[in-house]
Enzyme design. Structure first.
Site, PDB file in Angstrom:
ATOM      1  N   ASP A 146      -0.406  -6.479  -3.833  1.00 45.94           N
ATOM      2  CA  ASP A 146      -1.813  -6.223  -3.543  1.00 45.94           C
ATOM      3  C   ASP A 146      -2.394  -5.437  -4.717  1.00 45.94           C
ATOM      4  OD1 ASP A 146      -4.347  -5.726  -2.005  1.00 45.94           O
ATOM      5  OD2 ASP A 146      -3.109  -6.525  -0.396  1.00 45.94           O
ATOM      6  N   HIS A 166      -7.056  -9.535  -4.288  1.00 45.81           N
ATOM      7  CA  HIS A 166      -6.024  -8.527  -4.046  1.00 45.81           C
ATOM      8  C   HIS A 166      -4.978  -8.548  -5.167  1.00 45.81           C
ATOM      9  CE1 HIS A 166      -7.313  -7.113  -0.080  1.00 45.81           C
ATOM     10  NE2 HIS A 166      -7.567  -8.368   0.248  1.00 45.81           N
ATOM     11  N   ARG A 190       0.830  -1.204   0.000  1.00 49.41           N
ATOM     12  CA  ARG A 190       0.000   0.000   0.000  1.00 49.41           C
ATOM     13  C   ARG A 190       0.864   1.252   0.000  1.00 49.41           C
ATOM     14  NH1 ARG A 190      -3.083  -3.812   2.343  1.00 49.41           N
ATOM     15  NH2 ARG A 190      -4.952  -4.240   1.119  1.00 49.41           N
ATOM     16  N   GLU A 192     -10.299 -12.461   1.301  1.00 46.72           N
ATOM     17  CA  GLU A 192     -11.140 -11.412   0.721  1.00 46.72           C
ATOM     18  C   GLU A 192     -11.191 -11.456  -0.804  1.00 46.72           C
ATOM     19  OE1 GLU A 192     -10.748  -7.977   4.149  1.00 46.72           O
ATOM     20  OE2 GLU A 192      -9.238  -7.981   2.559  1.00 46.72           O
TER      21      GLU A 192
END
Length: 533
Positions: free
Chosen positions: A169, A240, A140, A307
């Protein structure tokens, strides 16, 4: 002596101290040369003392009766004797010896050349857990190599021994893969970033990016190894993955999305753009992992598995055909098959898969391990099923979460978790019997960096809470959190803050953030239940 983390036992057989001066020697038995070199260089920088080789003085020894990470430190009139079961234990004991010299032993240049002394003491010590980890999310917000090396030194000072490096990601790809150059040419940077939580709809116009060359990562691994820290890489899949798809559009679900128009994601959160499940995609990531295995010798390789949004698979005829071909029930079964493929692929090469607790859904191969982040439940289920578990529940040890409820907290995220809250975290749930509890191989604190732009921000979120976490992971604390001696830990922290100051760590002060550590007007995210990063 205010040691952190607290050792198993400390006794003071007599009062007094062993003084170090220009004549003090440092020597080690064969097999401990690396520890000897580190200790001499570290103490010479801080004290100016040469600590030349020679008998007496400070001696490092091996003792086969001790476990590999266990050590025994004896200081008396004749000097200091550090015995350990292996080099790892000697290095960990050297960290304790450094603490005994006082906070100035953490400086990189001497403030004085006299007045250095070790108190007479007998210390017996060994860790509670073999996996004492920290996740550092460099996807990130990218951290330059120098910042990662510095973070490894901070981990070593706290007897932490696993760096989980989150390398890929939606928002960026950080590892050079030579056979797929566009992963760094395209996927390693984004043209702007969110500022704060998405509800603010606020962005900057500053490109952000960076990546580690393979030699950079080999250097990081070697630097960590010299400090007896294992670096576990994470390549997140099948979710991701928007950054990878932006570089190689054929990896996406091209029958439902124009993946050629995708770029590295500039939002925080979870992108709906996930990998397709074709044989070509499997071969692509096998190629990625072949290069990963050449760089990282760790037993475990983390493949995320969390996720993964299923909307595109539900709409994709290719994905639906794959479900029928494999005979799995649904999209969840498809993800389980996808993860299972790489579990077998890694096992065939002598490695082990570890993933977030979603990989339990649909079944899991016996050799795979689980990072339990959505509370304890996944870890409990995995341990009872015979899988190794690393406990890292979001509600307790996500250190990107806010440290206080006050309005001065910078970009306040998630649950309030104070220093005391982290100190009272217990990794092994009471409902596990002895057999299942033995499957909890360790614990980990996670630092997700959506709201950490640089190393100063990482310092603020990590410290001082990482010191409390280190004691939870290392020390033999009461299993009942309420029974832990918080007052004693708080007293010892008064000295530890001085060590952090000497190390240059920009931690959150106990009284609240400094003015320059605040981010007024930048919206955070209140707790909304589980939500990995």
């Amino acid at each position: 002596m205010d040691l952190i983390p607290a050792p198993l036992s400390v006794t003071r057989p007599e009062t007094g101290e062993y003084v170090l001066d220009t004549g003090t020697t440092l020597t080690a038995e064969p097999g401990l040369e690396g520890v000897e070199s580190w200790l001499r260089a570290t103490l010479n920088a801080a004290t100016g003392l040469p600590l030349r080789p020679g008998a007496g003085g400070v001696e490092l020894r091996l003792d086969e009766s001790l476990a590999p990470e266990a050590y025994r430190l004896s200081v008396g009139p004749g000097g200091a004797r550090l015995a350990a079961g292996a080099a790892a234990g000697a290095f960990l004991g050297a960290q304790t010896l450094r603490q005994l010299l006082g906070p100035d032993a953490y400086r990189r240049a001497p403030l004085r050349r006299t007045g250095w002394a070790l108190p007479y003491t007998e210390i017996e010590d060994a860790p509670r857990f073999g996996w004492r980890g920290v996740l550092l999310d460099v996807s990130r917000h990218f951290l330059p190599k120098a910042d990662v090396l510095r973070f490894l030194d901070l981990m070593a000072a706290h007897k932490l021994n696993v760096l989980h490096l989150h390398l890929t990601d939606d928002q960026g790809w950080r590892i050079e893969i030579k056979r797929y150059p566009r992963l760094t040419e395209v996927a390693s940077w984004r043209d702007r970033s969110m500022v704060g939580f998405r509800a603010a709809e606020r962005r900057n116009d500053e490109p952000h990016g960076g990546f580690y060359t393979q030699d950079d990562l080999r250097e990081i691994v070697a630097y960590a190894d010299a400090r007896h820290i294992t670096v576990v890489p994470e390549i997140d899949l099948p979710g991701h993955s928007q950054a990878a798809i932006s570089a190689y559009p054929e990896l996406g679900n091209t029958d439902v999305v124009d993946t050629a128009g995708l770029s590295v994601w500039t939002d925080w959160g979870i992108s709906e753009n996930v990998l397709n499940v074709s044989e070509q995609t499997l071969r692509f990531f096998e190629g990625v992992l072949e290069e990963v295995l050449e760089i990282f010798p760790s037993q475990f390789v983390h493949l995320g598995g969390d996720e993964c949004r299923k909307e595109q698979w539900k709409l994709s005829q290719a994905a639906q055909n794959r479900i029928k071909e494999l005979g799995v029930a649904d999209e969840d079964g498809l993800q389980s098959w996808f993860i299972g493929h790489f579990d077998s692929w890694l096992a065939d090469r002598g490695r082990r898969l570890i993933g977030w607790d979603e990989i339990l859904e649909g079944g899991l191969a016996p050799g795979a391990a689980v990072s339990s982040w959505r509370g304890y439940e996944g870890g409990v289920a995995a341990a009872k099923a015979g899988h190794d578990v690393v406990m890292c529940p979001e509600q307790h040890v996500y250190l990107d979460h806010r440290q206080a409820a006050g309005e001065d907290e910078p970009i306040p995220v998630g649950f309030v978790r104070t220093l005391e809250d982290v100190y009272r975290f217990e990794p092994i749930p009471a409902e596990l019997d002895a057999t299942a509890a033995a499957r909890v191989i360790g614990t980990q604190a996670n630092l997700w960096t959506e709201f950490m732009n640089d190393a100063r921000d990482v310092d603020y979120r990590a410290f001082p809470r990482l010191a409390a976490f280190a004691e939870v992971a290392w020390s033999d604390l009461p299993r009942e959190p309420a029974a832990r001696d918080w007052a004693d830990f708080e007293r010892r922290m008064a000295t530890h803050y001085a060590r952090l100051d000497a190390l240059g760590v920009e931690y959150r002060p106990a009284a609240g953030p400094h003015p320059w550590q605040r981010r007024p007007g930048v919206l955070g995210r209140p707790s909304e239940g589980p939500g990995n990063s």
